[in-house]
Enzyme design. Structure first.
Site, PDB file in Angstrom:
ATOM      1  N   HIS A 248       0.853  -1.185   0.000  1.00  0.00           N
ATOM      2  CA  HIS A 248       0.000   0.000   0.000  1.00  0.00           C
ATOM      3  C   HIS A 248       0.889   1.234   0.000  1.00  0.00           C
ATOM      4  O   HIS A 248       1.964   1.234   0.611  1.00  0.00           O
ATOM      5  CB  HIS A 248      -0.911  -0.008   1.230  1.00  0.00           C
ATOM      6  CG  HIS A 248      -2.033   0.976   1.166  1.00  0.00           C
ATOM      7  ND1 HIS A 248      -1.879   2.302   1.508  1.00  0.00           N
ATOM      8  CD2 HIS A 248      -3.340   0.829   0.786  1.00  0.00           C
ATOM      9  CE1 HIS A 248      -3.052   2.929   1.351  1.00  0.00           C
ATOM     10  NE2 HIS A 248      -3.935   2.067   0.912  1.00  0.00           N
ATOM     11  N   GLU A 306      -7.732  -4.630  -0.500  1.00  0.00           N
ATOM     12  CA  GLU A 306      -8.254  -5.332  -1.663  1.00  0.00           C
ATOM     13  C   GLU A 306      -8.205  -6.850  -1.506  1.00  0.00           C
ATOM     14  O   GLU A 306      -9.006  -7.567  -2.112  1.00  0.00           O
ATOM     15  CB  GLU A 306      -7.466  -4.897  -2.903  1.00  0.00           C
ATOM     16  CG  GLU A 306      -7.731  -3.445  -3.272  1.00  0.00           C
ATOM     17  CD  GLU A 306      -6.680  -2.862  -4.187  1.00  0.00           C
ATOM     18  OE1 GLU A 306      -5.584  -3.461  -4.277  1.00  0.00           O
ATOM     19  OE2 GLU A 306      -6.947  -1.823  -4.791  1.00  0.00           O
TER      20      GLU A 306
END
Length: 372
Positions: A248, A306
């Site tokens: 991320h 996700e």
């Protein structure tokens, strides 16, 4: 003469916000003073109220938000035409929302219309592409409950509704990401909410922002079983390919939203809604952390939202083709809150850029860092 970007230029502060704190080093997400872990037990309508009003809604405001979103869904059903002919779900949202009216009206009216419309348009597009007629919204149902019904054609079990509410709440707001920044830039010009949300959708449509949940399931399908995870992941890295759902731009530890969604999946299983991927996903996550730590120890790539988004939405029988659109159905609440905050600031966002191109002979400019 210096012609390169300064380190950290991407970290320039462009706004002050009361909406959320994203703590990348500590792995924490706070939305208007509330840890995301506690908000995840609430309904989506509650978090809409928190984002838009600044406090969690109590009656009669809570009832007004529920009725308002229901009215927004019903209104959107009468305007689904532009969305039905699109080639994909995100294009359907873009086409449908762009056709919505926008004028001088109370903030709630446009918020309810846009939030309701995204849920209705994505479900109508999916059913149309499947050869089925779009269903009329049910104003007596909550937002998550009605979205599941609009997709499947049948009432959803309470456990599935709770699972979708957890997802919508968890991803409704997350700081100055690409789509939110896009919405704020549009709002800073004093443009309307429809334009800001359509622009945000265009940003979300890009695969680097909203396109990874589906490929997580492709990865899990390719791995197949827990004991094959490590070898498969090592082969992918050796081939120079990314591992989906890991890493991320902000978090240097495990994304706190991953834990929230993993917990929601575990709760679904306890209530009899089994996920075909959860056991495999946990094994792949463990193997991926081990393999990535060995491959790039300086990066500390950890699970992002996700990864378990894909597993949860699959368990809720939501097709992969709709993953980004369902994300938009949640994030629109945050976009609209940011639009209101940016309008209150009443200042045009005008970023600066550093020019790195050629200069005329003898040019003696004051600075290469200039407005764009």
């Amino acid at each position: 003469m210096e012609t390169t970007f300064r380190p950290g230029l991407e970290d320039v502060v462009v706004a002050e916000t009361e909406l959320s704190l994203v703590d990348g080093d500590g792995g924490r997400l706070v939305v208007r003073g509330h840890p995301i872990e506690t908000l995840a037990t609430r309904r989506f309508e509650d978090v809409c109220g928190l984002l838009w009003d600044g406090v969690l809604p109590a009656p009669p405001r809570a009832d007004a938000i529920r009725r308002g979103l229901a009215a927004g869904r019903c209104e959107a059903h009468r305007e689904i035409g532009p969305a039905l002919g699109a080639d994909d779900a995100m294009a359907a949202l873009r086409a449908g929302l762009a056709a919505l009216r926008s004028g001088d009206e109370p903030p709630d009216a446009i918020r309810f219309r846009l939030t309701g419309a995204i849920a209705v348009f994505l479900a109508a597009w999916y059913r149309s592409r499947s050869g089925l007629a779009p269903l009329e919204p049910d104003p007596e149902r909550g937002h998550a409950e009605d979205l599941l019904r609009l997709l499947s054609g049948a009432p959803a079990a309470a456990a599935r509704v709770r699972g979708l509410d957890s997802y919508l709440v968890t991803v409704a707001e997350h700081g100055m990401n690409a789509s939110t920044f896009t919405a704020r830039v549009v709002a800073s010009t004093r443009s309307d909410e429809v334009s800001a949300v359509v622009a945000a959708l265009g940003s979300l449509k890009g695969p680097l922002h909203g396109g990874a949940p589906g490929p997580v399931l492709d990865m899990l399908d390719a791995i197949g079983r827990p004991d094959a995870a490590k070898a498969w992941l090592e082969a992918e890295l050796a081939a120079g390919r990314r591992i989906m759902g890991l890493g991320h731009r902000v978090y240097r530890v495990r994304d706190p939203r991953a834990l929230v969604l993993e917990t929601a999946l575990a709760e679904l299983e306890r209530t009899g809604v089994a996920s075909r991927y959860l056991t495999l996903a946990r094994a792949v996550e463990r193997a991926a952390v081990e393999v990535l730590d060995a491959h790039r120890p300086e990066r500390r790539l950890r699970t992002n939202v996700e990864f378990y988004t894909a597993v949860l939405l699959d368990a809720l029988a939501i097709p992969r083709a709709l993953f980004s659109a369902v994300f938009a159905a949640a994030r629109v609440a945050g976009w609209l809150a940011h639009v209101a905050e940016e309008r209150a600031a009443n200042r045009l966002i005008r970023p600066r850029q550093r020019y790195v191109g050629p200069l005329p002979t003898g040019f003696d400019g004051p600075s290469l860092l200039a407005v764009g």
